[in-house]
Design a protein around this motif. Structure first.
Motif, PDB file in Angstrom:
ATOM      1  N   VAL A 127       0.836  -1.202   0.000  1.00  0.00           N
ATOM      2  CA  VAL A 127       0.000   0.000   0.000  1.00  0.00           C
ATOM      3  C   VAL A 127       0.876   1.259   0.000  1.00  0.00           C
ATOM      4  CG1 VAL A 127      -1.962  -1.094   1.130  1.00  0.00           C
ATOM      5  CG2 VAL A 127      -0.138  -0.099   2.524  1.00  0.00           C
ATOM      6  N   PHE A 128       2.097   1.137  -0.549  1.00  0.00           N
ATOM      7  CA  PHE A 128       2.984   2.297  -0.625  1.00  0.00           C
ATOM      8  C   PHE A 128       2.329   3.390  -1.460  1.00  0.00           C
ATOM      9  CE2 PHE A 128       6.809   4.517  -2.238  1.00  0.00           C
ATOM     10  CZ  PHE A 128       7.356   4.875  -1.007  1.00  0.00           C
ATOM     11  N   PRO A 129       2.387   4.671  -0.996  1.00  0.00           N
ATOM     12  CA  PRO A 129       1.663   5.734  -1.722  1.00  0.00           C
ATOM     13  C   PRO A 129       2.055   5.867  -3.194  1.00  0.00           C
ATOM     14  CG  PRO A 129       2.339   6.512   0.448  1.00  0.00           C
ATOM     15  CD  PRO A 129       2.976   5.170   0.261  1.00  0.00           C
ATOM     16  N   LEU A 130       3.345   5.632  -3.523  1.00  0.00           N
ATOM     17  CA  LEU A 130       3.779   5.774  -4.918  1.00  0.00           C
ATOM     18  C   LEU A 130       3.397   4.583  -5.790  1.00  0.00           C
ATOM     19  CD1 LEU A 130       7.321   7.360  -4.464  1.00  0.00           C
ATOM     20  CD2 LEU A 130       5.142   8.486  -4.940  1.00  0.00           C
ATOM     21  N   LYS A 131       2.707   3.601  -5.219  1.00  0.00           N
ATOM     22  CA  LYS A 131       2.246   2.473  -6.026  1.00  0.00           C
ATOM     23  C   LYS A 131       1.221   2.926  -7.061  1.00  0.00           C
ATOM     24  CE  LYS A 131       0.328  -2.195  -5.611  1.00  0.00           C
ATOM     25  NZ  LYS A 131      -0.239  -3.227  -4.693  1.00  0.00           N
ATOM     26  N   LEU A 132       0.528   4.018  -6.777  1.00  0.00           N
ATOM     27  CA  LEU A 132      -0.415   4.567  -7.753  1.00  0.00           C
ATOM     28  C   LEU A 132       0.277   5.025  -9.022  1.00  0.00           C
ATOM     29  CD1 LEU A 132      -2.608   6.685  -5.289  1.00  0.00           C
ATOM     30  CD2 LEU A 132      -3.148   4.443  -6.254  1.00  0.00           C
ATOM     31  N   PHE A 133       1.580   5.360  -8.915  1.00  0.00           N
ATOM     32  CA  PHE A 133       2.349   5.800 -10.080  1.00  0.00           C
ATOM     33  C   PHE A 133       3.220   4.683 -10.637  1.00  0.00           C
ATOM     34  CE2 PHE A 133       1.552   9.430  -7.318  1.00  0.00           C
ATOM     35  CZ  PHE A 133       0.966  10.322  -8.207  1.00  0.00           C
ATOM     36  N   GLY A 134       2.976   3.456 -10.185  1.00  0.00           N
ATOM     37  CA  GLY A 134       3.686   2.313 -10.737  1.00  0.00           C
ATOM     38  C   GLY A 134       4.953   1.922 -10.026  1.00  0.00           C
ATOM     39  N   TYR A 135       5.210   2.453  -8.817  1.00  0.00           N
ATOM     40  CA  TYR A 135       6.430   2.099  -8.089  1.00  0.00           C
ATOM     41  C   TYR A 135       6.056   1.405  -6.786  1.00  0.00           C
ATOM     42  CZ  TYR A 135      10.670   2.470  -5.301  1.00  0.00           C
ATOM     43  OH  TYR A 135      11.747   2.177  -4.512  1.00  0.00           O
ATOM     44  N   GLN A 136       6.617   0.210  -6.599  1.00  0.00           N
ATOM     45  CA  GLN A 136       6.415  -0.542  -5.371  1.00  0.00           C
ATOM     46  C   GLN A 136       7.773  -1.006  -4.858  1.00  0.00           C
ATOM     47  OE1 GLN A 136       3.704  -3.817  -5.674  1.00  0.00           O
ATOM     48  NE2 GLN A 136       3.907  -4.421  -3.530  1.00  0.00           N
ATOM     49  N   PRO A 137       8.193  -0.546  -3.672  1.00  0.00           N
ATOM     50  CA  PRO A 137       9.543  -0.869  -3.193  1.00  0.00           C
ATOM     51  C   PRO A 137       9.641  -2.309  -2.729  1.00  0.00           C
ATOM     52  CG  PRO A 137       8.354   0.340  -1.507  1.00  0.00           C
ATOM     53  CD  PRO A 137       7.464   0.302  -2.719  1.00  0.00           C
ATOM     54  N   ASP A 138      10.873  -2.810  -2.725  1.00  0.00           N
ATOM     55  CA  ASP A 138      11.137  -4.126  -2.148  1.00  0.00           C
ATOM     56  C   ASP A 138      10.987  -4.026  -0.627  1.00  0.00           C
ATOM     57  OD1 ASP A 138      12.358  -6.929  -2.411  1.00  0.00           O
ATOM     58  OD2 ASP A 138      13.680  -5.949  -0.953  1.00  0.00           O
TER      59      ASP A 138
END
Length: 235
Positions: A127-138
Motif C-alpha cells: 500500500v505504498f503511496p507511490l504504487k499509484l504511479f507504478g512504483y512498489q519498493p522491495d
C-alpha cells in the motif's frame, strides 16, 4: 462689561476656588504628571507586546522556549533513533545467527521478530503511496531505508545544527504521514495508529515552537533598531 477678573469670581463675589495665581503655579506640575502617566502606560503596553508579539497569543520567555524545544528534540530524536536501530538490527539478525549465537530460545525469538518485521513491511510495500504511479519498493529495501532515515534523522534532531534539525523534522513529519496513510489503507484499528499520530503531533508542535521562537527574535531585533517615540516621559 465683564472683565477677566470677574469671570474668576463666584456670583456672590470673591475669587473662585481653584483659580488664580495658585492654580497657574501648579499647572506645569500637573502637565508633567500627566506626561509621566502616559509614558508609563505606553511602556506597560510595550512590555505586553514584547511578551506576546503575535497579537494576544501567549509566548513563553526565551529560557522557557529554549527548554521546551530542547526537551522535544531529545524526546523525539531519541525515540526515532531507537526505532530506526531496531529496524536495522532485525535486518541483520539472520547473519548474526549464522555466526553462532548462543541459546536456542534467543535464536527463535530473534528469528521470530525478524520475520514479523519482514511480514509487516511486505504489507506496507503493498500500500505504498507511490504504487499509484507504478512504483512498489522491495520490502527489505523499504525496511532498510526507513530504519536509516529514522536513525540518522533522530540523531540529527538531537545533536545537529539548526538547518539539519529543520530538515530532519520535515523528513520525519513526512514519514509519519506515510505511516498513518499506510495504516489507514490497511484498515488497522485506531489503537495501532496512535503512536504515529502522537509522533506526528509532537513533530508539528516542535515546528510551531521553533517558528514562534524565530518570530520572537525577529520582533525583538526590529524593535532594537526602531527607537520608541515614548521611550522617555514627556517633560
Amino acid at each position: 462689561m465683564p472683565t477677566f477678573a470677574s469671570t474668576l469670581c463666584w456670583p456672590g463675589g470673591g475669587a473662585a476656588p481653584g483659580f488664580g495665581r495658585w492654580q497657574f503655579a501648579r499647572e506645569p506640575a500637573g502637565l508633567a504628571g500627566t506626561s509621566q502617566r502616559v509614558g508609563a502606560a505606553f511602556r506597560r503596553r510595550r512590555r505586553r507586546e514584547e511578551a506576546s508579539p503575535r497579537g494576544g497569543l501567549w509566548v513563553p520567555s526565551g529560557a522557557a522556549m529554549a527548554l521546551v524545544l530542547a526537551a522535544l528534540r531529545v524526546l523525539l530524536g531519541g525515540f526515532f533513533a531507537l526505532t530506526g536501530a531496531a529496524k536495522l538490527s532485525q535486518i541483520s539478525a539472520p547473519v548474526s545467527q549464522q555466526m553462532g549465537r548462543v541459546g536456542e530460545v534467543e535464536e527463535k525469538w530473534e528469528s521470530r521478530k525478524s520475520q514479523l518485521w519482514k511480514a509487516l513491511f511486505v504489507q506496507f510495500a503493498e500500500v505504498f503511496p507511490l504504487k499509484l504511479f507504478g512504483y512498489q519498493p522491495d520490502p527489505v529495501n523499504y525496511q532498510t531505508a526507513v530504519g536509516w532515515l529514522e536513525l540518522l534523522a533522530g540523531l540529527l534532531l538531537v545533536v545537529g545544527p539548526p538547518v539539519l534539525q529543520d530538515i530532519s523534522n520535515f523528513l520525519l513529519t513526512l514519514l509519519m504521514m506515510v505511516a498513518i496513510f499506510t495504516l489507514v489503507s490497511l484498515k488497522e484499528s485506531l489503537s495501532t495508529s496512535i503512536p504515529a499520530i502522537v509522533c506526528l503531533g509532537l513533530l508539528l508542535l516542535l515546528d510551531v515552537c521553533q517558528f514562534l521562537a524565530q518570530t520572537k527574535k525577529m520582533v525583538r531585533h526590529s524593535r532594537k533598531k526602531t527607537p520608541s517615540a515614548f521611550k522617555e516621559p514627556w517633560t
